[in-house]
Design a protein around this motif. Sequence first.
Motif, PDB file in Angstrom:
ATOM      1  N   SER A 431      21.282  27.410 -26.753  1.00 12.68           N
ATOM      2  CA  SER A 431      20.583  28.275 -25.806  1.00 12.68           C
ATOM      3  C   SER A 431      19.593  27.461 -24.975  1.00 12.68           C
ATOM      4  N   THR A 432      18.749  28.152 -24.218  1.00 10.27           N
ATOM      5  CA  THR A 432      17.866  27.495 -23.259  1.00 10.27           C
ATOM      6  C   THR A 432      16.524  28.211 -23.199  1.00 10.27           C
ATOM      7  N   ASP A 433      15.501  27.474 -22.781  1.00 14.74           N
ATOM      8  CA  ASP A 433      14.190  28.105 -22.618  1.00 14.74           C
ATOM      9  C   ASP A 433      14.188  29.137 -21.491  1.00 14.74           C
ATOM     10  N   LYS A 434      15.187  29.095 -20.628  1.00 11.95           N
ATOM     11  CA  LYS A 434      15.275  30.085 -19.544  1.00 11.95           C
ATOM     12  C   LYS A 434      15.644  31.478 -20.067  1.00 11.95           C
ATOM     13  N   ALA A 435      16.000  31.543 -21.350  1.00 16.74           N
ATOM     14  CA  ALA A 435      16.273  32.851 -21.957  1.00 16.74           C
ATOM     15  C   ALA A 435      15.000  33.572 -22.373  1.00 16.74           C
ATOM     16  N   VAL A 436      13.857  32.908 -22.286  1.00 16.44           N
ATOM     17  CA  VAL A 436      12.580  33.495 -22.673  1.00 16.44           C
ATOM     18  C   VAL A 436      11.945  34.145 -21.447  1.00 16.44           C
ATOM     19  N   ASN A 437      11.660  35.447 -21.533  1.00 15.69           N
ATOM     20  CA  ASN A 437      11.127  36.191 -20.389  1.00 15.69           C
ATOM     21  C   ASN A 437      11.887  35.824 -19.112  1.00 15.69           C
ATOM     22  N   PRO A 438      13.187  36.039 -19.083  1.00 15.90           N
ATOM     23  CA  PRO A 438      14.014  35.504 -17.987  1.00 15.90           C
ATOM     24  C   PRO A 438      13.690  36.114 -16.635  1.00 15.90           C
ATOM     25  N   THR A 439      13.729  35.268 -15.620  1.00 20.44           N
ATOM     26  CA  THR A 439      13.558  35.723 -14.236  1.00 20.44           C
ATOM     27  C   THR A 439      14.806  35.428 -13.420  1.00 20.44           C
ATOM     28  N   SER A 440      15.880  35.080 -14.097  1.00 18.56           N
ATOM     29  CA  SER A 440      17.117  34.727 -13.401  1.00 18.56           C
ATOM     30  C   SER A 440      18.299  35.346 -14.126  1.00 18.56           C
ATOM     31  N   VAL A 441      19.395  35.477 -13.429  1.00 18.16           N
ATOM     32  CA  VAL A 441      20.637  35.971 -14.036  1.00 18.16           C
ATOM     33  C   VAL A 441      21.096  35.019 -15.131  1.00 18.16           C
ATOM     34  N   MET A 442      21.002  33.722 -14.842  1.00 16.04           N
ATOM     35  CA  MET A 442      21.439  32.753 -15.852  1.00 16.04           C
ATOM     36  C   MET A 442      20.608  32.890 -17.131  1.00 16.04           C
ATOM     37  N   GLY A 443      19.282  32.935 -16.991  1.00 15.69           N
ATOM     38  CA  GLY A 443      18.424  33.079 -18.169  1.00 15.69           C
ATOM     39  C   GLY A 443      18.676  34.375 -18.906  1.00 15.69           C
ATOM     40  N   ALA A 444      18.881  35.461 -18.165  1.00 11.50           N
ATOM     41  CA  ALA A 444      19.149  36.756 -18.804  1.00 11.50           C
ATOM     42  C   ALA A 444      20.478  36.736 -19.540  1.00 11.50           C
ATOM     43  N   SER A 445      21.468  36.082 -18.954  1.00 13.42           N
ATOM     44  CA  SER A 445      22.769  36.010 -19.624  1.00 13.42           C
ATOM     45  C   SER A 445      22.677  35.224 -20.926  1.00 13.42           C
ATOM     46  N   LYS A 446      21.866  34.162 -20.936  1.00 10.88           N
ATOM     47  CA  LYS A 446      21.713  33.386 -22.165  1.00 10.88           C
ATOM     48  C   LYS A 446      20.909  34.165 -23.211  1.00 10.88           C
ATOM     49  N   ARG A 447      19.995  35.011 -22.759  1.00 11.20           N
ATOM     50  CA  ARG A 447      19.279  35.887 -23.705  1.00 11.20           C
ATOM     51  C   ARG A 447      20.253  36.873 -24.340  1.00 11.20           C
ATOM     52  N   MET A 448      21.177  37.374 -23.555  1.00 15.34           N
ATOM     53  CA  MET A 448      22.199  38.273 -24.088  1.00 15.34           C
ATOM     54  C   MET A 448      23.049  37.548 -25.137  1.00 15.34           C
ATOM     55  N   VAL A 449      23.358  36.278 -24.886  1.00 20.10           N
ATOM     56  CA  VAL A 449      24.159  35.508 -25.846  1.00 20.10           C
ATOM     57  C   VAL A 449      23.406  35.377 -27.170  1.00 20.10           C
ATOM     58  N   GLU A 450      22.106  35.108 -27.103  1.00 12.23           N
ATOM     59  CA  GLU A 450      21.317  35.032 -28.341  1.00 12.23           C
ATOM     60  C   GLU A 450      21.411  36.340 -29.119  1.00 12.23           C
ATOM     61  N   ARG A 451      21.388  37.466 -28.409  1.00 13.05           N
ATOM     62  CA  ARG A 451      21.485  38.774 -29.076  1.00 13.05           C
ATOM     63  C   ARG A 451      22.880  38.983 -29.680  1.00 13.05           C
ATOM     64  N   LEU A 452      23.916  38.487 -28.989  1.00  9.86           N
ATOM     65  CA  LEU A 452      25.279  38.593 -29.530  1.00  9.86           C
ATOM     66  C   LEU A 452      25.419  37.785 -30.822  1.00  9.86           C
ATOM     67  N   VAL A 453      24.803  36.622 -30.854  1.00  9.11           N
ATOM     68  CA  VAL A 453      24.846  35.791 -32.065  1.00  9.11           C
ATOM     69  C   VAL A 453      24.061  36.470 -33.185  1.00  9.11           C
ATOM     70  N   GLN A 454      22.921  37.067 -32.834  1.00  8.65           N
ATOM     71  CA  GLN A 454      22.136  37.803 -33.831  1.00  8.65           C
ATOM     72  C   GLN A 454      22.928  38.990 -34.379  1.00  8.65           C
ATOM     73  N   SER A 455      23.665  39.663 -33.503  1.00  6.64           N
ATOM     74  CA  SER A 455      24.500  40.789 -33.936  1.00  6.64           C
ATOM     75  C   SER A 455      25.597  40.316 -34.877  1.00  6.64           C
ATOM     76  N   ALA A 456      26.229  39.188 -34.551  1.00  6.99           N
ATOM     77  CA  ALA A 456      27.282  38.640 -35.410  1.00  6.99           C
ATOM     78  C   ALA A 456      26.727  38.271 -36.780  1.00  6.99           C
ATOM     79  N   ALA A 457      25.487  37.767 -36.805  1.00  5.39           N
ATOM     80  CA  ALA A 457      24.874  37.397 -38.081  1.00  5.39           C
ATOM     81  C   ALA A 457      24.712  38.605 -38.995  1.00  5.39           C
ATOM     82  N   LEU A 458      24.434  39.775 -38.397  1.00  5.81           N
ATOM     83  CA  LEU A 458      24.269  40.998 -39.197  1.00  5.81           C
ATOM     84  C   LEU A 458      25.598  41.451 -39.790  1.00  5.81           C
ATOM     85  N   ARG A 459      26.703  41.094 -39.149  1.00  2.37           N
ATOM     86  CA  ARG A 459      28.024  41.498 -39.633  1.00  2.37           C
ATOM     87  C   ARG A 459      28.716  40.410 -40.439  1.00  2.37           C
ATOM     88  N   ALA A 460      28.108  39.237 -40.533  1.00  2.00           N
ATOM     89  CA  ALA A 460      28.751  38.098 -41.182  1.00  2.00           C
ATOM     90  C   ALA A 460      28.780  38.261 -42.700  1.00  2.00           C
TER      91      ALA A 460
END
Length: 640
Positions: A431-460
């Motif tokens: 991931s990237t620091d741009k995922a923290v309080n994102p002000t860009s589409v790229m940063g927001a998309s990487k924040r979403m990826v972190e959430r997807l990984v967190q979701s997968a961890a709950l189902r693992a």
Amino acid sequence: MRPDPMPEMPPATESPKSPPPSGKPSRLNRLFKLSLDALSWLLATPIAFFIRYDWAPPADTLGPMAVATAGLFALKLATTSFFGLYQRSWTKVAFRELGDIVRAVIGAAALGSLILLWLGPSLDIPRSVAFLDGLVTLFLMTGMRAFARYRHEASLGQHSARRAKSVLVIGAGEAGSLVVREMLRHPEMGLRPVGFLDDDRKKVGYRIATVPVLGTTQDINKVVRSHDVDEVLIAIPSSDGRVVREIVGRIEGAKAGLKYRIIPGVYELLSGQVGISRIREVQIEDLLRRPPVELDTAAISSYLTDRVVMITGAGGSIGSELVRQICRFRPKELILFGRGENSIYTLERELERDWPDIPYHSVIAGVQHIVRLDYVFRRYQPEVVFHAAAHKHVPLMELNPEEAVFNNIIGSKNLVTLALKYGVTHFVNISTDKAVNPTSVMGASKRMVERLVQSAALRASPEQTFVSVRFGNVLGSRGSVIPVFKQQILAGGPVTVTHPDMTRYFMTIPEASQLVLQAAGQGKNGEIYILDMGEPVRIVDLARDLIKLSGFEPDVDIPIAFSGVRPGEKLYEELMTDEERGDATAHEKIFVAKPSPLDQGALERTVQTLQEAALRSDHAVIRRELKAYISGSLLEDVPA
């Protein structure tokens, strides 16, 4: 899989007049060396008799002396031939090669001593003669070789003295002493060390490899003037960027146009080799580097060694460096997954050269194609996945937000879904620091990826680990600021900086990759690990340093222009939100963020809506959905 080897070209026909190349001394040369050694053997035995009898041997020892001389001569001829001592150069003899001389002489002395134990009394030869003969022989043989090398180096030194550069070495440690010894061994290179400088005052006044330690780094000005220094070599690979920056500043102030070079940092010296061939110009990475990372290799080996490891985005800057670092831990197989065929091809050639015994499979594909991805998982059965494939350029993703959705979000969702399905033991999202309080589409998309990984961890399952590793900018990665600045300097400027107060965190590619491997070995499911990026750096300061290292004066030879903040950019980046403030891990340079509550239903609905909007290229809906889902987002509504 490894490609079939290229067919070999037929050998070129050599001219009949050209002598065959050979790395061995000529026959005449070998005979000459043997003759010199033979003379020493003939002298050694009589000298041994004289030593045995306190330099006054009885008159009747002439016969036993002749017999002992002939017998020991034969033994020495046999043992030196066995060890191939006459296939080697005397002028380039190395200390380790003396071991074969010692073994040859000991062998002859041991055989001689055994024979004398049996026949010595009947021949009236003292049993100690063989031992004394060995000592004298060893002294004479090594002495001749040392003299030959000394004469050779002296002649080279005289030949190159007129053109030799006076070199001042900063750092009297292991790296500095090794490089100085190499300079002294190879005077033909035209580098003459005049002294060391070292901040350890205990070393001042001592000599290392005959070269004096003249003072500390505070004395650069004085030493440069008094010794007419032509070049300075910075030989402190374990120092941090602050120290290198201070030294470079002093060098530049000591003498106009004084050249300086550096021994690379420890990340570039993983092979353990230090030498003249490693010296290079000072680079911007040297001014920003930090103390080396201490890795827990046991923790990393536990999940990498003898495992099938898949790296997405394998041809990229981080992906390819991950491959290099992973190879050190001897994986069972590598799956090189990426869309750039040229990058993957280049990586293949590197693996063939540096890690020929590690099997790999190259897969040209995109993570957004789940059918293709499912085939790859089914065929190769990866056990560990490093997910480094992503669109990362902020301005481009502002203009093409649907691609950020397809590649970053949908592609990552496909990967975690299949990792769960096929029982991947470790899934590591880059991931990237741009995922923290994102002000860009790229940063927001990487924040979403972190959430997807967190979701997968709950189902693992309990045997699976899904984590994200978040860090800032990587020096020298493709499309990053350093290569852009270098191109602008090469073109004569101007160097463009978006804003005078723009700051960023920086880390070298090897350092980031090593810490990613370490973070993945922490073994705690669902966490976000943050790498210690040190202090943020102003981009304009980075530009000025790079201009100076290129031999120019900022704002004089090369102008700096401010172009304005681009859409989606922030003046500064953050590594974690206030809510995420967490604790340090077992590793001093890795922190863990406190996970935020996760509504899996809302996440799935948002991803589905984003995918549908991306298929329609509906930029407004993409921005609205990202903004709505990510709390605290400051995404701007740029016209579609």
